[in-house]
Each structure stands twice: as C-alpha cells, then as structure tokens.
Design an enzyme around this catalytic site. Structure first.
Site, PDB file in Angstrom:
ATOM      1  N   GLU A   1       5.692  -3.410   0.999  1.00  0.00           N
ATOM      2  CA  GLU A   1       5.761  -3.199  -0.530  1.00  0.00           C
ATOM      3  C   GLU A   1       4.828  -1.951  -0.471  1.00  0.00           C
ATOM      4  O   GLU A   1       3.685  -1.787  -0.729  1.00  0.00           O
ATOM      5  CB  GLU A   1       5.263  -4.079  -1.446  1.00  0.00           C
ATOM      6  CG  GLU A   1       5.901  -3.973  -2.938  1.00  0.00           C
ATOM      7  CD  GLU A   1       5.021  -3.281  -3.750  1.00  0.00           C
ATOM      8  OE1 GLU A   1       5.296  -1.977  -3.782  1.00  0.00           O
ATOM      9  OE2 GLU A   1       3.713  -3.706  -4.058  1.00  0.00           O
TER      10      GLU A   1
ATOM     11  N   GLY B   1       0.922  -1.156   0.070  1.00  0.00           N
ATOM     12  CA  GLY B   1      -0.053   0.051   0.029  1.00  0.00           C
ATOM     13  C   GLY B   1       1.004   1.121   0.105  1.00  0.00           C
ATOM     14  O   GLY B   1       1.874   1.310  -0.423  1.00  0.00           O
ATOM     15  N   SER B   2       0.217   2.243   0.571  1.00  0.00           N
ATOM     16  CA  SER B   2       0.950   3.587   0.434  1.00  0.00           C
ATOM     17  C   SER B   2       2.376   3.538   1.458  1.00  0.00           C
ATOM     18  O   SER B   2       2.213   3.132   2.472  1.00  0.00           O
ATOM     19  CB  SER B   2       0.128   4.623   0.882  1.00  0.00           C
ATOM     20  OG  SER B   2      -0.239   4.585   2.168  1.00  0.00           O
TER      21      SER B   2
ATOM     22  N   ALA C   1       1.183   4.877   5.147  1.00  0.00           N
ATOM     23  CA  ALA C   1       0.411   3.859   5.808  1.00  0.00           C
ATOM     24  C   ALA C   1       1.606   2.737   6.442  1.00  0.00           C
ATOM     25  O   ALA C   1       1.838   2.239   7.389  1.00  0.00           O
ATOM     26  CB  ALA C   1      -0.599   2.946   5.051  1.00  0.00           C
ATOM     27  N   GLY C   2       2.776   2.470   5.323  1.00  0.00           N
ATOM     28  CA  GLY C   2       3.629   1.670   5.758  1.00  0.00           C
ATOM     29  C   GLY C   2       4.687   1.928   6.553  1.00  0.00           C
ATOM     30  O   GLY C   2       5.071   0.893   7.425  1.00  0.00           O
TER      31      GLY C   2
END
Length: 488
Positions: free
Chosen positions: A257, A235-236, A239-240
């Site tokens: 990723e 995801g983004s 958020a990661g």
C-alpha cells in the site's frame, strides 16, 4: 525512556520467540517530538542478527507451533482477548502518537479507540470467512477448496498511522493462522510495543508475534530472508518498488500500500463555498501526511479563480498550534526531513509558474517545531512536479480543466491511483465519473474512508488490498483437494 503517559515494560528489548530479549547490538532508536524538537523516547534497535532470530522464531512457530492448526473460531476468541486488552491501552496509544509525530490530541483518542474497535471486525472473520468450500467435480467425485495460512509474515508499517496500520496487518495475519514479525517505522515504534505486550498478556504461542524495531538496512535484510513467506508493507512507492523486486526474486508474496497523488473533481453543480470548506480543511488532516490525501483539485476553468480565493480564505482561518491544544487544527510535520521535503516542493511550485495564493512559509508565531502553513498553488500545470509527485504535507494544487472530460483525463494523468473524490450533489454523476477514474477508492464529496471496505491502489500506488473481508485473501493460500468421495 518513554513519553509521559506511555508505559512500555521493556523499551530496551525486542520481543522474539515469546520473550523480551536484549538486542544483538548496542544501538538504540531515538524518537524526537516534532513540536518541541526534543528526544522523548528511546527503544532497542534490531540489527541483521536480530532479524534472523525473529525470522527463525516465526518460522518455527508456524511450522511446529499450534497456531497455524488452531481452528479459526479459537483463533478468533484469542484475538478478541487481545482487543479487550488493547482497549485498556487506548490513552497510551493516543499519547504515543502525539508524542512521536505531533498528531493532534483532539483527534488522537477517538482515532485510536476506533482503530481498536475495528480489530473486532477482523477477528470475527474466524467465524464469517469461508475457510473451506466443497463442490461437485467433473473428473472427480468431490472437489474441496481450502484457504490456508500463507506462512510467516513480515509486517512493515509507516510512521503516519502506526497503530491502526500495524494492528490491521497483525490481526489479518493471525486470524489467517500466520505468524508475524512486526517491523515498525523507527519514528513510531511505541505502538508496536503495546501490540506485542497485548500478545504476551493473552498468552499467544511463543514466536507467533515478534517485534524488531529497526532502520532500513536491517529491515531490508528481513525482507530478503527466505524464511519469510509474505511481506506486507505500507509506505513510499520507491521503497515499495524495491520490496517488490526483492519479493519477486524469492517468489515471496507481498501486499504493498504505497503513495498517492489523489484528485478531487469539482463539478459545476457543487457550491464554491462548500468545495472550499472540504478541500481547505482536508489538506490539513494529519498535516497533509496521508497517503490518500486529496492533494490535487480539478475545477472548471470558469470557476477556478473564485474557488482559489475561497480555499485561501479557509486556509487562512486554520488555527496552527501545539498538538496538545484543544483548538489546534494544524500541528507540526512529523520530522525535520519532512519539513525540508515540503519546503523543497514549495520552491519547485514557485519555479513551475503556478500561482502561490496563500501559505508557503513557516508560521511566524511558531518559533520552534516543524510547522508549515496550509499552502495553495493555483493555475497548476498537471505535468509539473508539484502535481505529479507526492509531497506529503499541507500543500494543495488547484488545476483548471476545460470540461468534465478534461477533468477525468487530468485525474488519470498520474503515476498514482490510490484515492479520489467527485464533488457533486448528484450520486449518479459521482458513480459514473468514479467508474472512469483509475484509482482504488473514490468517494463522493471528500476524502471518504470506510474501514469495512477494501483499500489499495492502482499503478504505483500498490499491489493488493487491505481492509474489509477482502483483506484476508492475501494472508491465505488456496489449496484444491480432489477426492473420489466426500470425507466426513
């Protein structure tokens, strides 16, 4: 309620501990079709209580169930049964993708058939992977190195490639001997339901595969759980980074990723028309909603204007239409907020002083749906927001460079490092430049993908790798056993 052509047995339930169970709360997740702007599906919504139930079920299944101690060859055989089952559901997977995010029907069938076929390669690791190695020691007689399952895995997938990304996470988890909790994106949960039905159909042990569709707050509760041994997230980058901080506080393993702002370097030996065809058509793939998208194009200054006009011509010929139409080349963006995000960046591009060569508007002939024209900005300053931030839409930045050294410098001048390309007819030059670009993947002449190879990024594009034989490493722990003699 599910879209036409998609048959989910229990959309109003969660899959926890081998059973379809009612969610704790009354919430439902509504799924909107971005072409028609209509609700096409509703599924159960998990809350924090449901996350605890799923984590406990997966923990019990790992600690006391049979899967973690099942021999790899037997795990492989069971996963091959799941692949056989999923092959029968490819038309539904394809229909679900089109209904949920407006993916083109012309691409959806082959894409999902290929995604299912690729799972056989992951399952075959049960036979190919070196689960144990023996070697002589210096201080002891025998050294045994084993690769054992990491434990309970929370698998969090995005909305743009919901089946392949989630299925890969699930299959790597399972072939390693882990148990897994699927948390799909709330925009695209249907594929995870089909994966759960596959696990049920082949008789996977209870609690080995669990499904809890949810929004961000409940997902964050799952990530915080101390019953989780590993989080795998796509995801983004924002958020990661949050997930990485939570995992760090618990020493939970994680694979991330994340986003990209990948650059294509165009060398002098590559024809303008060929470069325009690659760049102008690539940016429309999945409406530009691809983490590995080549969204920056770096070209020698002397060729810049000619390439800009050639790309604009290609973009202006792209057929924008409904995703079900066979001749459509560019469908809608996945949701209203994504359209608004792309529109915001187009306005930022105009303010930055870059030249808006073509696009930048909603198509005049599409009076409904979240559509955006293919858009080209030229003479882009690489320090501008449109060159530095991930737009996730059909917007290409053309950046002039003084020479090849400057092009490499510009490509590396980014917080991201996921993908890249070198447009050249010289494989040696492509290799030499690729070795100097700080990015996880580099392809010659386009956005190249190879599902048998590891994929992942440098810098803010993530941690770890998915895909290929290397993809299993993050789902295992290494154990060293020191013995005075060799066991049978």
């Amino acid at each position: 309620m599910t879209p036409e052509g998609v048959n989910i047995k229990h959309p109003d339930k969660l899959f926890i501990g081998g059973e379809w169970v009612a969610p704790h709360g009354p919430g439902q997740i509504e799924i909107e079709n971005p072409d028609r702007e209509e609700i096409v599906a509703r599924v159960a919504e998990a809350d924090e209580v449901d996350m605890d139930r799923a984590a406990a079920a997966a923990r019990e299944a790992f600690d006391n169930g049979p899967w973690s101690t099942t021999p790899p060859l037997e795990r492989m055989a069971k996963l091959m049964e799941m692949v056989d089952y999923l092959e029968t559901r490819v038309p539904e997977l394809a229909a679900a993708w089109t209904a949920q995010i407006g993916g083109l029907s012309s691409a959806s069938g082959p894409m999902h058939a290929g995604g299912v076929a690729g799972l056989r390669g992951i399952a075959s690791l049960g036979e190919r992977f070196q689960w144990e190695e023996r070697r002589p020691g210096m201080a002891v007689d025998t050294v045994i190195i084993t690769r054992e399952p990491v434990g309970v895995v929370a698998a969090i997938a995005p909305w743009n490639g919901p089946f392949a990304i989630m299925a890969n996470k699930v299959f790597y988890s399972l072939i390693a001997g882990c148990t897994v909790i699927m948390k799909p994106s709330p925009e695209t949960p249907l594929e995870a339901y089909i994966i759960a039905e596959a696990a049920e159909a082949v008789g996977m042990p209870a609690g080995t595969v669990n499904l809890v569709p949810a929004h961000r707050e409940a997902a964050d509760h799952l990530v915080h759980s101390r019953l989780i041994d590993k989080v795998t997230f796509t995801g983004s980058s924002a958020a990661g980074m949050h997930i990485a901080s939570v995992c760090g506080s618990n020493m939970t393993r994680c694979t991330l990723e994340l986003g990209g702002k990948s650059a294509a370097i165009i060398r002098d030996d590559f024809p303008i028309e060929a470069a325009a065809g690659i760049l102008g058509n690539t940016i429309t793939v999945m409406s530009g909603q691809v983490c590995a998208m080549l969204s920056r194009a770096i070209v020698p200054r002397a060729r810049h204007d000619e390439l800009a006009q050639a790309i604009a011509k290609v973009m202006q010929g792209v057929k924008i239409g409904h995703p079900e139409d066979a001749d459509t080349q560019l469908g809608p963006l996945a949701m209203r907020r994504q359209l608004e995000r792309v529109e915001m960046y187009i306005e930022e591009g105009k303010k930055s002083g870059a030249d808006l060569v073509t696009g930048g508007n909603r198509p005049a002939h599409m009076n409904k749906g979240y559509y955006m024209e293919p858009t080209l900005f030229a003479n882009v300053d690489n320090s501008s927001r449109i060159a530095q931030e991930e737009i996730f839409g059909p917007v290409l930045c053309l950046i002039p460079a003084e020479d090849e050294e400057d092009a490499i410098r510009i490509a590396n001048d980014s917080n991201f490092g996921l993908n890249g390309s070198v447009l050249t007819n010289d494989p040696q030059a492509a290799y030499d430049i690729a070795r100097r670009i700080r990015t996880g993947v580099v392809g010659q002449n386009g956005m190249r993908m190879e599902w048998t190879a590891p994929f992942g990024g440098f810098k803010q594009s993530g941690i770890g790798r998915e895909g290929g034989d290397e993809g299993i490493w993050a789902y295992t722990e290494t154990k060293t056993i020191l013995l005075d003699g060799a066991p049978a």
